[in-house]
Each structure stands twice: as structure tokens, then as C-alpha cells.
Design an enzyme around this catalytic site. Structure first.
Site, PDB file in Angstrom:
ATOM      1  N   LYS A  38       0.929  -1.702  -0.092  1.00 12.58           N
ATOM      2  CA  LYS A  38      -0.238  -0.145   0.071  1.00 12.58           C
ATOM      3  C   LYS A  38       1.375   1.570  -0.479  1.00 12.58           C
ATOM      4  O   LYS A  38       1.773   1.764   0.509  1.00 12.58           O
ATOM      5  CB  LYS A  38      -0.774   0.343   1.282  1.00 12.58           C
ATOM      6  CG  LYS A  38      -2.187   0.700   1.333  1.00 12.58           C
ATOM      7  CD  LYS A  38      -2.496   1.163   2.154  1.00 12.58           C
ATOM      8  CE  LYS A  38      -4.100   1.446   2.781  1.00 12.58           C
ATOM      9  NZ  LYS A  38      -5.204   2.128   3.789  1.00 12.58           N
ATOM     10  N   SER A 113      -9.570   1.631   3.445  1.00  7.58           N
ATOM     11  CA  SER A 113      -8.838   2.086   2.418  1.00  7.58           C
ATOM     12  C   SER A 113      -7.483   1.362   1.258  1.00  7.58           C
ATOM     13  O   SER A 113      -7.276   1.806   0.727  1.00  7.58           O
ATOM     14  CB  SER A 113      -7.715   3.429   2.755  1.00  7.58           C
ATOM     15  OG  SER A 113      -7.153   3.106   4.059  1.00  7.58           O
ATOM     16  N   SER A 137      -9.776  -0.769   7.457  1.00  2.16           N
ATOM     17  CA  SER A 137      -9.353  -0.452   6.033  1.00  2.16           C
ATOM     18  C   SER A 137      -8.351  -1.288   5.199  1.00  2.16           C
ATOM     19  O   SER A 137      -8.358  -0.899   4.052  1.00  2.16           O
ATOM     20  CB  SER A 137      -8.136   0.160   5.784  1.00  2.16           C
ATOM     21  OG  SER A 137      -8.631   1.608   5.718  1.00  2.16           O
TER      22      SER A 137
HETATM   23  N1  GLN Z   1     -13.132   4.173   6.359  1.00  6.35           N
HETATM   24  C1  GLN Z   1     -12.544   4.385   7.730  1.00  6.35           C
HETATM   25  C2  GLN Z   1     -11.744   6.260   7.878  1.00  6.35           C
HETATM   26  O1  GLN Z   1     -12.270   6.441   6.866  1.00  6.35           O
HETATM   27  C3  GLN Z   1     -10.804   3.522   7.898  1.00  6.35           C
HETATM   28  C4  GLN Z   1     -10.390   4.020   7.568  1.00  6.35           C
HETATM   29  C5  GLN Z   1      -9.071   3.490   7.528  1.00  6.35           C
HETATM   30  O2  GLN Z   1      -9.279   2.645   8.498  1.00  6.35           O
HETATM   31  N2  GLN Z   1      -7.463   3.578   6.711  1.00  6.35           N
HETATM   32  O3  GLN Z   1     -11.393   6.477   8.631  1.00  6.35           O
END
Ligand code: GLN
Length: 447
Positions: A38, A113, A137
Site C-alpha cells: 500500500k 482504504s 481499511s
Molecule cells: N474508513 C475508515 C476511515 O475513513 C477507516 C480507514 C482506515 O482504516 N484507514 O477512517
């Protein structure tokens, strides 16, 4: 590597495919295998963007600890994957490169994400990838793409070299097509790191020893609050079939209650945004990436941030700065910390009776591209079931447990006690033995 770029064209799961892959030197059962990373994990000498314009052109000056470990295990790093800007999001649409597509249906999101990592693994472009998980994410995109996504206990894996989002929540973890690869990768990336003060002083067990072992009499809780309003009927059905399959292996199920989890999303968005607003202060045009052309220093900060950050990053900065400001700190940030403790205490109580908790990973299957972009709250709600594990620091995994009528993958989530990743691997690999959901390979099409 040209092939990989070409194969990825329908998906856009990669930000960068390296012309020269980084070949680790070392031995492990995974030596010689390809892995994608990532684009918020530092790889020395390579550009790291977090899918944000503000980091344009910035090259990492050191390796994240996980990268050193992958190299020492002989893996081959082939490129970096797409994400929501700074990991803010649940759909990989908040990326300066544009969205990644879901390999099961190119008109849908891969989740986020870590959507690039999940899509690349699901499409078998690479056998595995690393992601990061602050509120879901790794797990939510794993569910949307039909792969295994594992968030280790907070402290199990070093965060050194992961660009911080919410420092008290972030963990790096693997996305794989099965539990065996997942266990192998956890063996490689786990362990104490003096460079990360929050990494735990613990020996790393051999996680592969938990594969294919009897699961008889392991106790699993079904939290009643996680099966009510907002949950798609087909997802609910798939989770109860998951429990049935495990029951046949003599896993004992019982209903439990996690009453404070209903406050998890609200609590998370205060805490995660507060930490993010603080962590993002360093991106000001002086040290990294983008620098706006201006006459004064104050103007340089303001314009660089105005030009460099996307809409969702700005929203988080506003929300976080507000919750931390002197007039509102007690009412929002401090209150959120107290509720976080209550959410964690619910789990402590549950784990007096059960060894793991089974829930859906996300209330729905992958949604359509563009469907939730203008409605941040509906986007935030796709993480209702994953966020409590981050707030409590607990290990959790999402694994493929079925398909809906349209052929879209459904993910189930298991959560266990801190540093008891082994129970998750035991249960997950036992489930995998009796099912073949994880063996299904997507054929790219638009549904
Ligand atoms: N979807 C969650 C957010 O927008 C979690 C994102 C993540 O785990 N990086 O914060």
C-alpha cells in the site's frame, strides 16, 4: 513487469509497478514470491504519495520495518497500491489517481482504504499485499473483494515507516487469498521493533501452527447488536451459514452483548480525525512534496495545504482540529476517549465467556462507484463492524464466507483477545477447509 501494468489496466489497483522489482535476500517459505505494498508504507528510494497531491514527487528516505522484514524473508516487492488519500475512506475513491475498481464488478468500489491491495490480490495480480487498518481499511476491502484481510493486535506489527493516520489505531497487516499465506506473512512482519515505542515486547509465535488444527470447543460469541438494523439480509444469511459450518466442527456459539459498540463510529471519527489533524501538520510545503509558489511563509503553509489536500483530508483536519480546540476538547475528544474505554470493556467482559466474536465485516456488499462520495456519513457507516476492534486494539480478520445473488463476495469478521491471533487463524482455516469461497477467481466484467 509490463505485463502486470497491462493486466492491471481494468482495475487501476497499482499506483506504481516497479521497472526493477525489489528482490529480498533471505529464506522463508514465501521467498521468491511477489508482494505489493500500500502506498502509505515507506520503501527506501521509491516515491510514496499516500494518494495525495501534497506528497507529489516525495521519495522515502528509509524502509518501513515491515519492508526490511519482507526483504529479509526473500520476498519480491513489485510495486505500490492505490488507497484513499492518507487512508481516509472506505472506497478508494478519495485518491488523487482516481478510483480502483472492484474485480468482481468494474462498476463497483473495491472498498477502502486498502482497496488497491485487496483488488490486486483478488484478481491474482499478486499472491499477497500489505495494507493498513485504522478503522477497517484492511478488512472491509478484503470483504468487498473476496480475500482474507488480517488486522493484527495493536503493537504486534511495527508501525515504523507507515505514514501515520491515527497513531493509536493504525496497524499494518496482510491481504492474501487464504489463511495459510496469511499466517506465513504474519510470521514475517510481526515482532518487537525498538523503532516503534508502541510495539509489544513479545515473542512471535509460529502462526502456521494454528492452521488446520481442531477447533472443537472453541467458544464464539455472536453480538446481538451487530445483527440488527442496517444489515443487508443476504450478508446476515451468509454469517449465520458461517456459524453453521463452524458448529459442525463443534465450535460452540452463544449470543453475547457489546452494548457500547453502537457509539463506535461516532467515537472513532472524533479520535481518528483528532489524531489525523495532528499527524498531517507536518505536510506544510517545507519538508515534503508539493510547495506552492507564494511570497510569505504563512501563505506557503496555507496555499500548499489548500492545493495539496483533497476534500476528505480537509474534512478530517477540520473535524479533528475542532475536537481538539480548547473550547471543545472536553466535550468531544475527552468524551470520545471515555466511550472508547467502555467499548473496550464490553469486549473484556465478552472474552470472559467466549474466545472469539463473529460478525459481518461490513453491512453490505461492495457498493457502486460514486454512490456514497457525496454522503460521508453513509460512507463512514460501512465500517460500523470493523471500527470497534481498532478502538479496542484487538486482532480481527475478514475472510470470504459467501456470495450474494449478484455474485458479489461477502466477508465475515472474527475478533479475538489481544495477542491471540492464533484463535482467528484456527477458526478461519477450519472454515476454509470446508468451503471453497476463497478459491473463486473474479472474471472482470460490469454487472
Ligand atoms: N474508513 C475508515 C476511515 O475513513 C477507516 C480507514 C482506515 O482504516 N484507514 O477512517
Amino acid at each position: 513487469m509490463q505485463d502486470l501494468k497491462k493486466l492491471d489496466q481494468p482495475l487501476s489497483s497499482f499506483v506504481q509497478v516497479f521497472d526493477q522489482p525489489i528482490k529480498g535476500e533471505g529464506k522463508s517459505p514465501l521467498a521468491g514470491s511477489a508482494i505489493a505494498i500500500k502506498d502509505n508504507i515507506c520503501i527506501k528510494g521509491k516515491t510514496i504519495t499516500c494518494a495525495s497531491k501534497i506528497l507529489a514527487g516525495h521519495k522515502a528516505v528509509y524502509n518501513a520495518t515491515v519492508i526490511d522484514k519482507l526483504k529479509a524473508a526473500g520476498l519480491v516487492i513489485v510495486g505500490t497500491t492505490n488507497l484513499d488519500e492518507f487512508a481516509f475512506g472506505s472506497s478508494t475513491e478519495n485518491s488523487c489517481y482516481g478510483p480502483t475498481k472492484n474485480p468482481w464488478d468494474l462498476t463497483r468500489v473495491p472498498g477502502g482504504s486498502s482497496g488497491g491491495s485487496a483488488a490486486a490480490v483478488a484478481a491474482r495480480l499478486v499472491p499477497f499485499a500489505l495494507g493498513s487498518d485504522t478503522g477497517g481499511s484492511i478488512r472491509q476491502p478484503a470483504a468487498f473483494c473476496g480475500v482474507v484481510g488480517f488486522k493484527p493486535t495493536y503493537g504486534r506489527v511495527s508501525r515504523y515507516g507507515l505514514i501515520a493516520f491515527g497513531s493509536s489505531l493504525d496497524q499494518i497487516g496482510p491481504l492474501t487469498t487464504n489463511f495459510s499465506d496469511c499466517a506465513e506473512l504474519l510470521n514475517i512482519i510481526s515482532g518487537h521493533d525498538p523503532k516503534d515505542s508502541t510495539s509489544a515486547f513479545l515473542e512471535t509465535p509460529d502462526f502456521t501452527k494454528s492452521l488446520k488444527v481442531p477447533v472443537k470447543e472453541i467458544k464464539v460469541g455472536l453480538p446481538k447488536e451487530y445483527f440488527s438494523q442496517g444489515l443487508d439480509a443476504q450478508v446476515k444469511e451468509a454469517i449465520s451459514s458461517t456459524a453453521d459450518i463452524l458448529k459442525k466442527k463443534k465450535v460452540i456459539f452463544k449470543e453475547i452483548s457489546l452494548p457500547h459498540s453502537r457509539y463506535a463510529v461516532a467515537t472513532y471519527y472524533i479520535i481518528a480525525s483528532s489524531e489525523a489533524s495532528s499527524n498531517l501538520q507536518r505536510f506544510d510545503g517545507v519538508r515534503y512534496g508539493l510547495r506552492a509558489v507564494t511570497k510569505s511563509l504563512a501563505d506557503l503553509y496555507a496555499r500548499t495545504r489548500q492545493q495539496g489536500f483533497g476534500l476528505e483530508a480537509k474534512r478530517r483536519i477540520f473535524l479533528g482540529t475542532y475536537s481538539l480546540s480548547s473550547g471543545y476538547y472536553d466535550a468531544y475528544y475527552l468524551k470520545a476517549l471515555k466511550v472508547r474505554r467502555l467499548i473496550k470493556s464490553d469486549f473484556d467482559k465478552a472474552f470472559e465467556e467466549v474466545d472469539a466474536v463473529l460478525t459481518p465485516t461490513s453491512p453490505t456488499v461492495a457498493f457502486k462507484l460514486g454512490e456514497r462520495v457525496k454522503d460521508p456519513l453513509s460512507m463512514y457507516l460501512s465500517d460500523v463492524y470493523t471500527i470497534p476492534a481498532n478502538l479496542s486494539g484487538l486482532p480481527a480478520v475478514s475472510f470470504p464466507c459467501g456470495f450474494d445473488k449478484q455474485g458479489l463476495p461477502i466477508g465475515a469478521q472474527l475478533i479475538s483477545r489481544a495477542f491471540d491471533e492464533e484463535t482467528l487463524i484456527k477458526l478461519g482455516s477450519a472454515f476454509e477447509e470446508s468451503t471453497d469461497f476463497h478459491k473463486q477467481i473474479p472474471v472482470f466484467k460490469e454487472k
